[in-house]
Design an enzyme around this catalytic site. Structure first.
Site, PDB file in Angstrom:
ATOM      1  N   ASN A   1       8.187 -45.882 -11.021  1.00  8.97           N
ATOM      2  CA  ASN A   1       7.766 -45.375 -12.323  1.00  8.97           C
ATOM      3  C   ASN A   1       6.416 -44.676 -12.191  1.00  8.97           C
ATOM      4  O   ASN A   1       5.576 -45.052 -11.379  1.00  8.97           O
ATOM      5  CB  ASN A   1       7.748 -46.467 -13.388  1.00  8.97           C
ATOM      6  CG  ASN A   1       6.901 -47.673 -13.067  1.00  8.97           C
ATOM      7  OD1 ASN A   1       6.872 -48.161 -11.945  1.00  8.97           O
ATOM      8  ND2 ASN A   1       6.202 -48.193 -14.070  1.00  8.97           N
TER       9      ASN A   1
ATOM     10  N   GLU B   1       3.493 -43.386 -14.811  1.00  6.41           N
ATOM     11  CA  GLU B   1       3.001 -43.357 -16.182  1.00  6.41           C
ATOM     12  C   GLU B   1       2.044 -42.196 -16.396  1.00  6.41           C
ATOM     13  O   GLU B   1       1.575 -41.562 -15.441  1.00  6.41           O
ATOM     14  CB  GLU B   1       2.307 -44.676 -16.515  1.00  6.41           C
ATOM     15  CG  GLU B   1       3.260 -45.851 -16.528  1.00  6.41           C
ATOM     16  CD  GLU B   1       2.610 -47.159 -16.890  1.00  6.41           C
ATOM     17  OE1 GLU B   1       3.354 -48.121 -17.102  1.00  6.41           O
ATOM     18  OE2 GLU B   1       1.359 -47.248 -16.953  1.00  6.41           O
TER      19      GLU B   1
ATOM     20  N   CYS C   1      10.575 -43.268 -15.718  1.00  8.13           N
ATOM     21  CA  CYS C   1      11.040 -44.522 -15.118  1.00  8.13           C
ATOM     22  C   CYS C   1      11.478 -44.323 -13.664  1.00  8.13           C
ATOM     23  O   CYS C   1      11.909 -43.231 -13.273  1.00  8.13           O
ATOM     24  CB  CYS C   1      12.217 -45.074 -15.907  1.00  8.13           C
ATOM     25  SG  CYS C   1      11.840 -45.476 -17.618  1.00  8.13           S
TER      26      CYS C   1
ATOM     27  N   GLU D   1      14.137 -45.421 -12.123  1.00 12.99           N
ATOM     28  CA  GLU D   1      15.560 -45.109 -11.981  1.00 12.99           C
ATOM     29  C   GLU D   1      15.802 -43.611 -12.125  1.00 12.99           C
ATOM     30  O   GLU D   1      16.553 -43.013 -11.348  1.00 12.99           O
ATOM     31  CB  GLU D   1      16.379 -45.859 -13.037  1.00 12.99           C
ATOM     32  CG  GLU D   1      16.257 -47.361 -12.950  1.00 12.99           C
ATOM     33  CD  GLU D   1      15.140 -47.955 -13.809  1.00 12.99           C
ATOM     34  OE1 GLU D   1      15.311 -49.094 -14.266  1.00 12.99           O
ATOM     35  OE2 GLU D   1      14.095 -47.299 -14.015  1.00 12.99           O
TER      36      GLU D   1
ATOM     37  N   CYS E   1      16.092 -49.469 -18.822  1.00 15.28           N
ATOM     38  CA  CYS E   1      16.010 -49.109 -20.241  1.00 15.28           C
ATOM     39  C   CYS E   1      17.240 -48.273 -20.632  1.00 15.28           C
ATOM     40  O   CYS E   1      18.011 -47.829 -19.769  1.00 15.28           O
ATOM     41  CB  CYS E   1      14.718 -48.342 -20.519  1.00 15.28           C
ATOM     42  SG  CYS E   1      14.706 -46.636 -19.924  1.00 15.28           S
TER      43      CYS E   1
ATOM     44  N   CYS F   1      17.494 -44.733 -19.039  1.00 24.14           N
ATOM     45  CA  CYS F   1      17.929 -44.777 -17.639  1.00 24.14           C
ATOM     46  C   CYS F   1      19.413 -45.097 -17.528  1.00 24.14           C
ATOM     47  O   CYS F   1      20.123 -44.536 -16.687  1.00 24.14           O
ATOM     48  CB  CYS F   1      17.094 -45.781 -16.857  1.00 24.14           C
ATOM     49  SG  CYS F   1      15.411 -45.195 -16.580  1.00 24.14           S
TER      50      CYS F   1
END
Length: 128
Positions: free
Chosen positions: A42, A44, A53, A55, A84, A87
């Site tokens: 990930n 940010e 993310c 994934e 999530c 994803c």
């Protein structure tokens, strides 16, 4: 398929996570049908909506390198959290009903079929 080696690659990818705001590091390792593994972490951003993310990083990396068919993805978080919704949707677009291996930082894991995590998914066939 060797879950342990896929989890190990996701654990390594997690070390590269850039998560200064949430302190929620995630690593992913995506196994293509070709046998190649694509990793992601990930990333940010101070503008939270621009974060990405692990994934999706792995999927986009694979797709950008020509891989479109996937077998499984391992996702590692501190406590073994499932992907999530965004994803899950991206995985469904490219992966179909792949296996999702969710592991914690100690390597304990659970395995799901993607359809278990995203039943009645929106897919390209809905656009036809």
């Amino acid at each position: 398929m060797d879950y342990q080696s896929l989890i190990a690659k996701a654990m390594e990818a997690r070390k590269q996570a850039y998560a200064p705001y949430s302190d929620f590091a995630v690593g992913a390792a995506l196994l293509g049908k070709s046998g190649r593994v694509y990793t992601g972490c990930n990333v940010e951003n101070a503008s939270y909506g621009l974060s990405t993310c692990a994934e999706r990083v792995a999927v986009f990396k694979a797709v950008s390198e020509g891989e479109r068919d996937f077998v499984a993805i391992a996702v590692v978080t501190e406590k073994g959290v499932t992907p999530c919704g965004a994803c899950r949707q991206v995985l469904m677009e490219f992966g179909g009903d792949i296996q999702v291996i969710v592991a914690d930082a100690a390597g304990e894991y659970r395995v799901f079929a993607l359809r278990e995590l995203l039943p009645d998914a929106f897919t390209p066939k809905n656009l036809r």
